[in-house]
Design a protein around this motif. Structure first.
Motif, short mmCIF file in Angstrom:
data_model
loop_
_atom_site.label_atom_id
_atom_site.label_comp_id
_atom_site.label_asym_id
_atom_site.label_seq_id
_atom_site.Cartn_x
_atom_site.Cartn_y
_atom_site.Cartn_z
N LEU A 51 47.45 19.19 75.65
CA LEU A 51 48.76 19.09 75.00
C LEU A 51 49.87 19.24 76.04
O LEU A 51 50.84 18.47 76.04
N GLU A 52 49.72 20.20 76.93
CA GLU A 52 50.73 20.41 77.96
C GLU A 52 50.83 19.20 78.89
O GLU A 52 51.89 18.89 79.42
N GLN A 53 49.69 18.55 79.06
CA GLN A 53 49.65 17.40 79.96
C GLN A 53 50.02 16.09 79.27
O GLN A 53 50.05 15.04 79.90
N GLY A 54 50.24 16.17 77.97
CA GLY A 54 50.58 14.95 77.24
C GLY A 54 49.41 14.00 77.06
O GLY A 54 49.58 12.81 76.85
N ARG A 55 48.18 14.52 77.14
CA ARG A 55 47.02 13.65 76.97
C ARG A 55 46.49 13.79 75.54
O ARG A 55 46.77 14.77 74.85
N HIS A 56 45.75 12.79 75.10
CA HIS A 56 45.11 12.90 73.79
C HIS A 56 43.74 12.24 73.86
O HIS A 56 43.57 11.08 73.52
N GLU A 57 42.79 13.04 74.34
CA GLU A 57 41.45 12.50 74.58
C GLU A 57 40.40 13.32 73.87
O GLU A 57 40.64 14.45 73.47
N LEU A 58 39.20 12.74 73.83
CA LEU A 58 38.06 13.51 73.35
C LEU A 58 37.50 14.29 74.53
O LEU A 58 37.34 13.75 75.61
N GLU A 59 37.23 15.58 74.31
CA GLU A 59 36.53 16.37 75.33
C GLU A 59 35.40 17.11 74.66
O GLU A 59 35.52 17.49 73.50
N ASN A 60 34.36 17.37 75.39
CA ASN A 60 33.24 18.13 74.85
C ASN A 60 33.18 19.50 75.52
O ASN A 60 32.80 19.63 76.66
N ALA A 61 33.61 20.52 74.78
CA ALA A 61 33.59 21.88 75.32
C ALA A 61 32.35 22.63 74.88
O ALA A 61 32.26 23.86 75.01
N TYR A 62 31.38 21.92 74.31
CA TYR A 62 30.17 22.58 73.81
C TYR A 62 28.97 21.78 74.30
O TYR A 62 28.06 21.44 73.53
N PRO A 63 28.92 21.47 75.62
CA PRO A 63 27.89 20.53 76.10
C PRO A 63 26.47 21.04 75.94
O PRO A 63 25.54 20.24 75.90
N ARG A 64 26.29 22.36 75.85
CA ARG A 64 24.91 22.84 75.76
C ARG A 64 24.26 22.44 74.44
O ARG A 64 23.02 22.41 74.35
N ALA A 65 25.07 22.12 73.41
CA ALA A 65 24.47 21.75 72.12
C ALA A 65 24.93 20.39 71.62
O ALA A 65 24.53 19.96 70.54
N VAL A 66 25.78 19.72 72.39
CA VAL A 66 26.32 18.43 71.93
C VAL A 66 26.17 17.38 73.00
O VAL A 66 26.60 17.58 74.14
N ARG A 67 25.57 16.25 72.61
CA ARG A 67 25.52 15.09 73.50
C ARG A 67 26.30 13.97 72.87
O ARG A 67 26.38 13.89 71.64
N ASP A 68 26.84 13.07 73.72
CA ASP A 68 27.65 11.97 73.19
C ASP A 68 26.93 11.20 72.10
O ASP A 68 27.54 10.81 71.11
N GLU A 69 25.64 10.95 72.32
CA GLU A 69 24.92 10.11 71.36
C GLU A 69 24.44 10.89 70.14
O GLU A 69 23.97 10.32 69.17
N GLY A 70 24.53 12.21 70.18
CA GLY A 70 24.08 13.00 69.04
C GLY A 70 22.57 13.06 68.98
O GLY A 70 21.89 12.97 70.00
#
Lengths: 375, 106, 367
Positions: free
Chosen positions: C236-255
Motif C-alpha cells: 500500500l505504501e508503495q502504491g502496488r496492488h499485487e498478489l503475494e503469498n505470505a504462507y508459502p509453507r502451505a500454499v502453492r500457486d497451483e493449489g
C-alpha cells in the motif's frame, strides 16, 4: 419477541398464569435476553454444561421454585451446616453421567467418589462418609457394572472414606446403556477454616495445583465421531490430602475450587463474580501440557474450558502465596502447582488474561457444551 | 475458515479403496484421508482439515520463513531509515527522495 | 505441534510489529477475509498492537455465519424426521434458524450428531442401513474437497441412505461483491490461507488488477498474520496492488490438483444467497448433475421455507465490514453468545463472537 412462558408444559405463551404448584409465574425478564431460543420449552444439553446456561437454570428456575426452603447463600460446592454442639459439617452431592463410562485413566466410578470428596475438600472439610445411588439403564452389561463398582470401592478405600448407604434403580433407557451415579458426602470442618467463594480479595494470588485440561481431553478422545489417539489420561484424584497440607501451613486460605465442568474459565469467573473482584491471569504461566494444546488445537477447543477432575484452584493472600505453593509442590498431587494470576481492583467480576504477544483478552464464562469446530 | 493443522504421517494404508494415514499431531494421533496427497510418504508433514490432508506442509519453506523473521530488525543500527530497511527486507525497491520522504501511494 | 507453535513466538512477533510500525506512514484499511484470521487477531490482541491508522476490517469468511437462513431452516426440518440421523460440524449446532437451532431439535428427540469429519457421517450411514444419514455440507473451498470425497465414495459404494445438504460458498466472488459495494472502504485483502491451499492463488491476480487492491495470502498463527499485514502495508505504501503469498509453507500457486479435479467433478457453480449480505452471483457450489441423487434438498423435497431474521440483527453489515460488532446497538445486550440474534455471534469465527469473547476492556466498560 415472545412473552415469558409459563411452565405448564403445553408450550403456550401465557405471560402470567399457571405454573406448577400455583406459585407466581417465573420472571424470565431476568434472563439475559428474552429471545425465542431462551424461552426454550425443553432442557437442552447446554443446561448441564456447567457454564452460563446451568447457572441460569439454578438462578431462574430452581431457586425461585425452592423459595424459602433454599438456604440463602453463595452456592459453594459444599454446604456448611451447623448441627449444634459447635460442630460444623460440610454436606455435598453430585451426579455423574459421563459418557463414555470408561476412559483413559478411569471411569464414572472414580469420578463419583473423588468428585464429591473434592466438593467437601474445597470448603476445607475432612470427608468422612459417602452415599452411592446408582441409576442403571436396562441392558447395561453386568461386567461393566462390576468394573464400575470395583472402581468405586477402590477410590473410596484410597481416599479413606466409608461408603455407608446407597440405592439402586433401573430405568428403561433410550439413550443406550449407562451407569449413572449420585454420591452425597459429609465431612467435618475445623474451627480455624473459613473457605468460601466470596472471600477472594484484591491483591490475592491465584494458584493452580497442576496441569490443565487432562480429564476433558481424555474423555473426548474416546467419544464417538471424535476418536483420536493420545496417551493423555484423566487426572481424577481425591484432593483432601493436598488441602490438608495447604491448611497446615497456617495460611488463611480464602477460596478453593476444583475446575470441573466448564474448566478453569468457568470456575474463575464464578469466583470473580461471587467475590466481586477482577482477576488478571498471565497466559504464559498457565500449565497446559503440550499434548492438551495439540488435542485442543486439532478440535478447536479452548483448554481453559476443558474439565479437570484432580486439580484445584486456590486464592490466598499474597504474602502466603510462596508458602502455600511450596506445601502444594511437596504433595504428590500438587507437584506441578503454579501461580497463574492475581485478584485486582479493576474489571471486577471479570477474568482477563495477558496474551503472549502483550495483548489482553477477556476469559469469558463458557456457554453450554464445548463442541469441536471446523472454523 | 478453516482450522487446519500440520501433522506428520506415521503410516499409510489403503482402506476400502481409499488411501488413509495415521497422522501424528505432536502426540495426538488421528486417521486422515490422503486421497488428495496420494504421493505423500511416511515422515512427511501434511496440513489437515476435517480429517483430510489438503496440502503438503513444505518444511523447508517453514524453516526459511522463520529464519526471515529472525533476520528482521537485526540490521537496524546500520540504516538510519527504518522504512528503507523494511523495504529492503521485504525485497521491494525503495525510491526515497533525498530528504527521506516517499512518493505517495495511490 | 511442530510447524505451528513456532509461529506464535512472542519475540519474533515483536519484531514484526516493530517493522509494521516502521513502514506505516498513513492510515490504511485492509480486510482479512477468513473468520479464522479474525479469531486469531482478536484472540492475540493483534489489532491492539498495530499502528494507530492501520485498521482491520473483518470479512465474511465465516461459512457458518453466511449459510443462508433458508438452508438452516431446511436442515432443521430434515433433522426432525424420525428416520434421519443428521450429522454436522460442531459449529452449526447453535446457529439460530428462524425459530430454532439444531441443539433444540436434538433435545426434542431428533438424532443430531456432531462429527469431526464428513467421513464419520459415511461410517454412520454404513452402520445404520435402516436410517437416512444426512451430512450438513457447509464451508468454503477448504472444506469442499472433504465433502466431495464423501459423496464420491457414497456413489462408488452404491449407498442409498446417505445424502449431503450442500451450502458451499466461494471467496473470489465475495471479494468482488465487497469491492463493488458503494460503501466499500477496503483497500487491501489478506486472502484466506487454507482456501488457497486447496485452490491455489490463480484466481486472485485478476481481482487485484481490476480493483487495484493488494491481495496477500495469509496464514492463521500470530506471526503469519503479522507478516501478511506487514507485506500488505508495504504494498500500500508503495502504491502496488499485487498478489503475494505470505504462507508459502502451505500454499502453492497451483493449489491441490487432485482436489480441484474432484471439485470440478462433484460440484458446479451456482448463485448463492449469503446470510446478512444478499445474493452474490455464482458464489456457491451445488452438487453436479452426476451426483444430484445425493442432494438432501432433493431427496427430502423440503419446500420453500418462510424465513424470519431478527430485525435487530446487523450481521450483514458486520460481515461486509461496514460496522464493527460493538457498533451494533444489540451487541452485548440483546445479542450475546448465549442469546445470539445472528450467526456472527454464534460461530466461534464470527466477528461478533470473537469481539465478545476476547473483547477489549474499554468496550466492556462502556457496554
Amino acid at each position: 419477541m415472545t412473552d415469558a412462558m409459563s411452565l405448564n408444559g403445553t408450550g403456550n405463551s401465557t405471560g402470567q398464569g399457571a405454573s406448577p404448584g400455583g406459585a407466581e409465574p417465573l420472571d424470565f425478564e431476568g434472563w439475559v435476553c428474552p429471545m425465542p431460543l431462551r424461552d426454550s420449552p425443553t432442557i437442552v444439553m447446554g443446561h448441564g454444561g456447567g457454564g452460563a446456561m446451568s447457572g441460569e437454570l439454578i438462578d431462574h428456575l430452581f431457586l425461585p421454585a425452592f423459595g424459602d426452603a433454599a438456604a440463602a447463600g453463595d452456592l459453594p460446592d459444599a454446604a456448611v451446616v451447623n448441627v449444634g454442639g459447635g460442630t460444623r459439617l460440610a454436606f455435598s452431592t453430585d451426579s455423574f453421567v459421563v459418557k463414555p463410562m470408561f476412559f483413559p485413566g478411569g471411569s464414572v466410578g472414580e469420578l463419583a467418589v473423588n468428585g464429591t470428596i473434592n466438593d467437601l475438600a474445597m470448603v476445607g472439610a475432612m470427608p468422612l462418609y459417602l452415599s452411592t445411588a446408582f441409576i442403571l439403564s436396562e441392558g447395561t452389561a453386568m461386567s461393566d457394572l462390576g468394573r464400575v463398582a470395583n472402581a468405586v470401592g477402590a477410590a473410596a478405600r484410597a481416599a479413606g472414606v466409608k461408603l455407608v448407604t446407597g440405592d439402586t434403580k433401573v430405568v428403561d433407557s433410550s439413550s443406550g446403556d449407562g451407569v449413572y451415579i449420585n454420591t452425597a458426602g459429609i465431612g467435618v470442618l475445623r474451627d480455624d477454616v473459613d473457605i468460601r467463594p466470596t472471600r477472594a480479595s484484591v491483591g490475592d494470588a491465584v494458584l493452580i495445583s497442576g496441569d490443565i485440561g487432562l480429564h476433558g481431553v481424555a474423555v473426548m478422545s474416546c467419544r464417538e465421531g471424535l476418536e483420536f489417539g493420545t496417551t493423555i489420561e484423566s487426572d481424577t484424584a481425591a484432593l483432601h490430602g493436598l488441602v490438608e497440607a495447604m491448611i497446615a501451613t497456617g495460611a488463611d486460605i480464602h477460596v478453593l475450587r476444583d475446575p470441573t465442568r466448564g474448566g478453569v474459565s468457568a470456575t474463575l469467573n464464578e469466583i470473580a463474580r461471587a467475590s466481586a473482584v477482577g482477576m488478571d491471569l498471565v497466559e504464559q504461566h498457565l500449565p497446559i501440557p503440550q499434548m492438551v494444546k495439540d488435542a485442543c488445537g486439532l478440535l478447536g477447543l479452548d483448554p481453559l474450558q476443558v474439565a479437570n477432575e484432580g486439580k484445584l484452584l486456590a486464592i490466598v493472600p499474597a504474602e502466603s502465596a510462596d508458602e502455600v505453593l511450596e506445601a502444594m509442590r511437596r504433595h504428590p498431587l500438587g507437584a506441578g502447582a503454579q501461580r497463574i494470576g492475581t485478584c485486582v481492583d479493576e474489571h471486577r467480576g471479570m477474568v482477563v488474561a495477558r496474551t503472549g504477544l502483550g495483548g489482553t483478552r477477556v476469559i469469558d464464562l463458557p456457554i453450554g457444551e464445548q463442541l469441536p469446530r471446523i472454523c | 475458515m478453516c482450522l487446519a493443522v500440520p501433522g506428520r504421517v506415521l503410516a499409510v494404508e489403503e482402506r476400502d479403496g481409499t488411501l488413509m494415514a495415521e497422522v501424528d499431531f505432536g502426540g495426538v494421533h488421528k486417521d486422515v484421508c490422503l486421497a488428495y496427497i496420494p504421493d505423500v510418504r511416511v515422515g512427511e508433514y501434511v496440513v489437515v482439515h476435517v480429517g483430510f490432508a489438503i496440502q503438503r506442509l513444505d518444511e523447508q519453506s517453514a524453516i526459511e520463513t522463520l529464519a526471515n523473521f529472525e533476520k528482521l530488525g537485526i540490521l537496524e543500527e546500520e540504516f538510519g531509515d527504518g522504512f528503507a530497511l523494511a523495504a529492503k527486507q521485504a525485497g521491494v525497491p525503495h525510491t526515497a527522495a533525498a530528504d527521506g520522504t516517499q512518493e505517495g501511494a495511490s | 505441534m511442530k510447524y505451528l507453535d513456532e509461529f506464535s513466538n512472542p519475540e519474533l512477533a515483536k519484531r514484526l510489529i516493530d517493522q509494521i510500525h516502521a513502514v506505516t506512514t498513513r492510515p490504511w484499511a485492509m480486510m482479512e477475509v477468513c473468520g479464522g484470521q479474525t479469531h486469531s487477531i482478536i484472540r492475540h490482541g493483534i489489532d491492539q498492537l498495530l499502528p494507530e491508522g492501520v485498521e482491520m476490517i473483518h470479512g465474511p469468511g465465516c461459512p457458518v455465519c453466511v449459510t443462508p437462513l433458508e438452508i438452516i431452516d431446511k436442515a432443521l426440518e430434515i433433522a426432525k424426521r424420525p428416520d434421519v440421523i443428521f450429522c454436522s460440524f460442531g459449529d452449526m449446532l447453535r446457529v439460530p434458524g428462524s425459530s430454532q437451532d439444531l441443539f433444540q431439535i436434538k433435545s426434542e428427540g431428533g438424532d443430531v450428531r456432531v462429527v469431526y469429519s464428513p467421513l464419520d457421517a459415511l461410517k454412520l450411514a454404513r452402520a445404520n442401513p435402516d436410517k437416512q444419514v444426512v451430512f450438513f455440507g457447509i464451508g468454503f473451498e477448504t472444506t469442499a474437497p472433504a465433502n466431495a470425497m464423501t459423496v464420491y465414495q457414497a456413489q462408488r459404494l452404491g449407498m442409498k441412505n446417505f445424502s449431503l445438504l450442500v451450502s458451499h460458498v466461494l471467496v473470489p466472488p465475495a471479494i468482488a461483491a465487497i469491492m463493488e459495494s458503494p460503501t466499500c472502504r477496503v483497500q487491501a485483502f489478506l486472502a484466506a490461507g487454507h482456501v488457497c491451499s486447496v485452490m491455489g492463488t490463480q484466481e486472485y491476480p485478476p481481482l487485484a488488477d481490476k480493483y487495484k487492491v493488494p491481495i496477500v495470502v495469509t496464514g492463521f498463527e500470530p506471526l503469519d498474520i503479522l507478516e501478511g499485514i506487514r507485506r500488505t502495508v508495504v504494498q500500500l505504501e508503495q502504491g502496488r496492488h499485487e498478489l503475494e503469498n505470505a504462507y508459502p509453507r502451505a500454499v502453492r500457486d497451483e493449489g491441490n490438483l487432485p482436489a480441484k479435479k474432484m471439485l470440478l467433478d462433484v460440484f458446479e457453480p451456482t448463485d448463492r444467497t449469503w446470510r446478512g449480505i444478499g445474493m452474490i452471483p455464482q458464489s456457491g457450489w451445488k452438487l453436479s448433475e452426476k451426483y444430484r441423487d445425493f442432494d438432501a434438498e432433493e431427496r427430502f423435497s423440503v419446500t420453500d421455507m418462510h424465513t424470519d431474521e431478527s430485525p435487530l440483527c446487523r450481521s450483514g453489515e458486520v460481515l461486509q465490514g461496514l460496522i464493527k460488532p460493538h457498533e451494533c446497538a444489540a451487541f452485548g445486550k440483546q445479542c450475546t453468545p448465549r442469546n445470539p440474534l445472528g450467526a456472527t455471534m454464534v460461530s466461534s469465527e464470527g466477528a461478533c463472537a470473537a469481539y465478545y469473547a476476547y473483547r477489549r476492556l474499554e468496550l466492556v466498560e462502556t457496554t
